[in-house]
Design a protein around this motif. Structure first.
Motif, PDB file in Angstrom:
ATOM      1  N   ASP A   1       0.761  -1.122   0.181  1.00 17.72           N
ATOM      2  CA  ASP A   1       0.103   0.163  -0.144  1.00 17.72           C
ATOM      3  C   ASP A   1       0.874   1.300  -0.019  1.00 17.72           C
ATOM      4  OD1 ASP A   1      -2.497  -1.208   0.033  1.00 17.72           O
ATOM      5  OD2 ASP A   1      -2.553  -1.493   2.188  1.00 17.72           O
ATOM      6  N   ILE A   2       2.061   1.245   0.676  1.00 16.84           N
ATOM      7  CA  ILE A   2       2.662   2.528   0.960  1.00 16.84           C
ATOM      8  C   ILE A   2       3.518   2.688  -0.475  1.00 16.84           C
ATOM      9  CG2 ILE A   2       4.772   3.489   2.297  1.00 16.84           C
ATOM     10  CD1 ILE A   2       4.040   1.941   4.641  1.00 16.84           C
ATOM     11  N   LEU A   3       3.946   1.741  -1.043  1.00 14.12           N
ATOM     12  CA  LEU A   3       4.649   2.201  -2.372  1.00 14.12           C
ATOM     13  C   LEU A   3       3.652   2.441  -3.334  1.00 14.12           C
ATOM     14  CD1 LEU A   3       7.244   2.127  -4.090  1.00 14.12           C
ATOM     15  CD2 LEU A   3       7.142  -0.352  -4.210  1.00 14.12           C
ATOM     16  N   ALA A   4       2.496   1.805  -3.397  1.00 15.26           N
ATOM     17  CA  ALA A   4       1.379   2.126  -4.471  1.00 15.26           C
ATOM     18  C   ALA A   4       0.912   3.569  -4.325  1.00 15.26           C
ATOM     19  CB  ALA A   4       0.504   1.058  -4.293  1.00 15.26           C
ATOM     20  N   ASN A   5       0.760   3.755  -3.204  1.00 14.61           N
ATOM     21  CA  ASN A   5       0.331   5.343  -2.903  1.00 14.61           C
ATOM     22  C   ASN A   5       1.398   6.521  -3.241  1.00 14.61           C
ATOM     23  OD1 ASN A   5      -2.524   5.256  -2.037  1.00 14.61           O
ATOM     24  ND2 ASN A   5      -1.504   4.043  -0.241  1.00 14.61           N
ATOM     25  N   LYS A   6       2.739   5.862  -2.994  1.00 11.75           N
ATOM     26  CA  LYS A   6       3.756   6.904  -3.385  1.00 11.75           C
ATOM     27  C   LYS A   6       3.992   7.047  -4.757  1.00 11.75           C
ATOM     28  CE  LYS A   6       8.736   7.676  -2.295  1.00 11.75           C
ATOM     29  NZ  LYS A   6       9.746   7.567  -1.659  1.00 11.75           N
ATOM     30  N   LEU A   7       3.972   5.785  -5.527  1.00  5.74           N
ATOM     31  CA  LEU A   7       4.207   5.987  -6.984  1.00  5.74           C
ATOM     32  C   LEU A   7       2.763   6.849  -7.583  1.00  5.74           C
ATOM     33  CD1 LEU A   7       5.025   2.073  -7.732  1.00  5.74           C
ATOM     34  CD2 LEU A   7       6.477   4.409  -8.004  1.00  5.74           C
ATOM     35  N   VAL A   8       1.650   6.511  -7.039  1.00 10.15           N
ATOM     36  CA  VAL A   8       0.756   7.287  -7.759  1.00 10.15           C
ATOM     37  C   VAL A   8       0.801   8.967  -7.587  1.00 10.15           C
ATOM     38  CG1 VAL A   8      -1.848   7.687  -7.675  1.00 10.15           C
ATOM     39  CG2 VAL A   8      -0.904   5.429  -7.896  1.00 10.15           C
ATOM     40  N   ALA A   9       1.198   9.209  -6.264  1.00  8.31           N
ATOM     41  CA  ALA A   9       1.287  10.287  -5.954  1.00  8.31           C
ATOM     42  C   ALA A   9       2.556  11.068  -6.548  1.00  8.31           C
ATOM     43  CB  ALA A   9       1.835  10.792  -4.329  1.00  8.31           C
ATOM     44  N   ASN A  10       3.488  10.468  -7.059  1.00 10.31           N
ATOM     45  CA  ASN A  10       4.704  10.780  -7.663  1.00 10.31           C
ATOM     46  C   ASN A  10       4.355  11.264  -9.040  1.00 10.31           C
ATOM     47  OD1 ASN A  10       6.481  10.636  -5.713  1.00 10.31           O
ATOM     48  ND2 ASN A  10       7.366   8.646  -6.327  1.00 10.31           N
ATOM     49  N   VAL A  11       3.553  10.335  -9.680  1.00 12.76           N
ATOM     50  CA  VAL A  11       3.020  10.696 -11.076  1.00 12.76           C
ATOM     51  C   VAL A  11       2.109  11.925 -11.053  1.00 12.76           C
ATOM     52  CG1 VAL A  11       1.418   9.787 -12.925  1.00 12.76           C
ATOM     53  CG2 VAL A  11       3.128   8.081 -11.720  1.00 12.76           C
ATOM     54  N   GLN A  12       1.101  12.003 -10.110  1.00 18.75           N
ATOM     55  CA  GLN A  12       0.249  13.151  -9.949  1.00 18.75           C
ATOM     56  C   GLN A  12       0.908  14.580  -9.908  1.00 18.75           C
ATOM     57  OE1 GLN A  12      -3.136  12.662 -11.192  1.00 18.75           O
ATOM     58  NE2 GLN A  12      -2.391  10.343 -10.938  1.00 18.75           N
ATOM     59  N   ALA A  13       2.113  14.308  -9.285  1.00 22.97           N
ATOM     60  CA  ALA A  13       2.793  15.546  -9.003  1.00 22.97           C
ATOM     61  C   ALA A  13       3.372  16.307 -10.010  1.00 22.97           C
ATOM     62  CB  ALA A  13       3.948  15.257  -7.995  1.00 22.97           C
ATOM     63  N   VAL A  14       3.524  15.463 -11.419  1.00 20.04           N
ATOM     64  CA  VAL A  14       3.976  16.262 -12.513  1.00 20.04           C
ATOM     65  C   VAL A  14       3.062  16.236 -13.564  1.00 20.04           C
ATOM     66  CG1 VAL A  14       6.180  14.884 -12.445  1.00 20.04           C
ATOM     67  CG2 VAL A  14       4.589  13.652 -13.768  1.00 20.04           C
ATOM     68  N   ARG A  15       1.811  16.700 -13.153  1.00 20.67           N
ATOM     69  CA  ARG A  15       0.556  16.795 -14.376  1.00 20.67           C
ATOM     70  C   ARG A  15       0.914  18.426 -14.951  1.00 20.67           C
ATOM     71  NH1 ARG A  15      -4.127  14.222 -14.589  1.00 20.67           N
ATOM     72  NH2 ARG A  15      -4.337  12.454 -13.326  1.00 20.67           N
ATOM     73  N   SER A  16       1.712  19.122 -14.267  1.00 22.80           N
ATOM     74  CA  SER A  16       2.147  20.406 -15.085  1.00 22.80           C
ATOM     75  C   SER A  16       3.794  20.273 -15.570  1.00 22.80           C
ATOM     76  CB  SER A  16       1.916  21.408 -14.283  1.00 22.80           C
ATOM     77  OG  SER A  16       0.409  21.722 -14.105  1.00 22.80           O
ATOM     78  N   VAL A  17       4.013  20.468 -16.682  1.00 23.59           N
ATOM     79  CA  VAL A  17       5.292  20.431 -17.286  1.00 23.59           C
ATOM     80  C   VAL A  17       5.541  21.571 -18.052  1.00 23.59           C
ATOM     81  CG1 VAL A  17       5.505  17.995 -16.890  1.00 23.59           C
ATOM     82  CG2 VAL A  17       4.838  18.943 -19.207  1.00 23.59           C
ATOM     83  N   THR A  18       6.861  21.914 -18.112  1.00 28.59           N
ATOM     84  CA  THR A  18       7.227  23.092 -19.302  1.00 28.59           C
ATOM     85  C   THR A  18       7.002  22.177 -20.702  1.00 28.59           C
ATOM     86  OG1 THR A  18       9.607  22.069 -19.460  1.00 28.59           O
ATOM     87  CG2 THR A  18       8.590  24.169 -17.864  1.00 28.59           C
ATOM     88  N   LEU A  19       7.043  22.859 -21.704  1.00 30.10           N
ATOM     89  CA  LEU A  19       6.860  22.680 -23.229  1.00 30.10           C
ATOM     90  C   LEU A  19       7.914  21.664 -23.640  1.00 30.10           C
ATOM     91  CD1 LEU A  19       5.476  22.666 -25.879  1.00 30.10           C
ATOM     92  CD2 LEU A  19       6.463  24.666 -26.385  1.00 30.10           C
ATOM     93  N   SER A  20       9.249  22.361 -23.233  1.00 30.57           N
ATOM     94  CA  SER A  20      10.242  21.755 -23.762  1.00 30.57           C
ATOM     95  C   SER A  20      10.641  20.355 -22.956  1.00 30.57           C
ATOM     96  CB  SER A  20      11.692  22.340 -23.107  1.00 30.57           C
ATOM     97  OG  SER A  20      11.917  22.529 -21.787  1.00 30.57           O
ATOM     98  N   THR A  21      10.026  20.302 -21.808  1.00 32.94           N
ATOM     99  CA  THR A  21      10.069  18.656 -21.015  1.00 32.94           C
ATOM    100  C   THR A  21       9.051  17.794 -21.689  1.00 32.94           C
ATOM    101  OG1 THR A  21      10.738  19.581 -18.872  1.00 32.94           O
ATOM    102  CG2 THR A  21       9.806  17.528 -18.766  1.00 32.94           C
ATOM    103  N   PHE A  22       7.793  18.347 -21.987  1.00 33.87           N
ATOM    104  CA  PHE A  22       6.876  17.761 -22.602  1.00 33.87           C
ATOM    105  C   PHE A  22       7.469  16.958 -23.963  1.00 33.87           C
ATOM    106  CE2 PHE A  22       3.401  17.076 -25.265  1.00 33.87           C
ATOM    107  CZ  PHE A  22       2.297  16.386 -24.695  1.00 33.87           C
TER     108      PHE A  22
END
Length: 167
Positions: free
Chosen positions: A67-88
């Protein structure tokens, strides 16, 4: 020796490489090759936009995933919902669209809509972009159109900072 897959869209190793490149370019922690392979092999992750649909309850069912790792991975993905154009642009994995070209595109054109409308002639007008690079970038962006559209359902591209200066 170099091995080249004759059908990259159905080649497991090519797909895993694309997924790994995408998530690493966005800077998401925790998704090593083994986790990506496990997600891919269990049909939970077959395209980059599916990173944003992962839920902890999907991940917990996987081998060596609590559970802990699963929640952490999902949170890590959700944290990158905004990116620069160059990164995208870099994350798309388009040949010749690495840091230099993606940064130039962001600086010169500023929006994904502008970048998607570019022609080879537009790009070769820049001293640092040769015809071969321009061709790969323009056609790569066109081929990636459906993926770009699916990703835009999950990702916001940040506007470049206007008038910023270093001094």
């Amino acid at each position: 020796d170099v091995l080249i897959c004759s059908a990259p869209d159905t080649c497991r190793q090519t797909q895993l490489g694309r997924l790994e490149h995408f998530i690493q370019t966005l800077g998401v922690d925790g998704f090593g090759r083994k986790i990506i392979e496990n997600l891919y092999d269990n049909n939970l992750l077959t395209s980059p936009e599916l990173f944003f649909s992962l839920q902890p309850h999907n991940l917990v069912a996987l081998e060596r995933m609590g559970d802990i790792l699963a929640n952490k991975l999902v949170a890590n993905v959700q944290a990158v919902r905004s990116v620069t154009l160059s990164t995208f642009m870099q994350a798309l994995g388009i040949e010749e669209l690495a840091r230099h070209v993606s940064t130039l595109l962001e600086r010169e054109y500023g929006s994904l809509e502008e970048v998607r409308s570019l022609t080879e002639s537009d790009l070769i007008a820049h001293d640092s972009i040769a015809f071969g690079i321009a061709h790969q970038v323009v056609h790569g962006i066109r081929r990636a159109g459906p993926l770009i559209d699916r990703l835009l359902e999950h990702i916001t591209i940040l506007e470049p900072e206007q008038g910023s200066s270093d001094g």
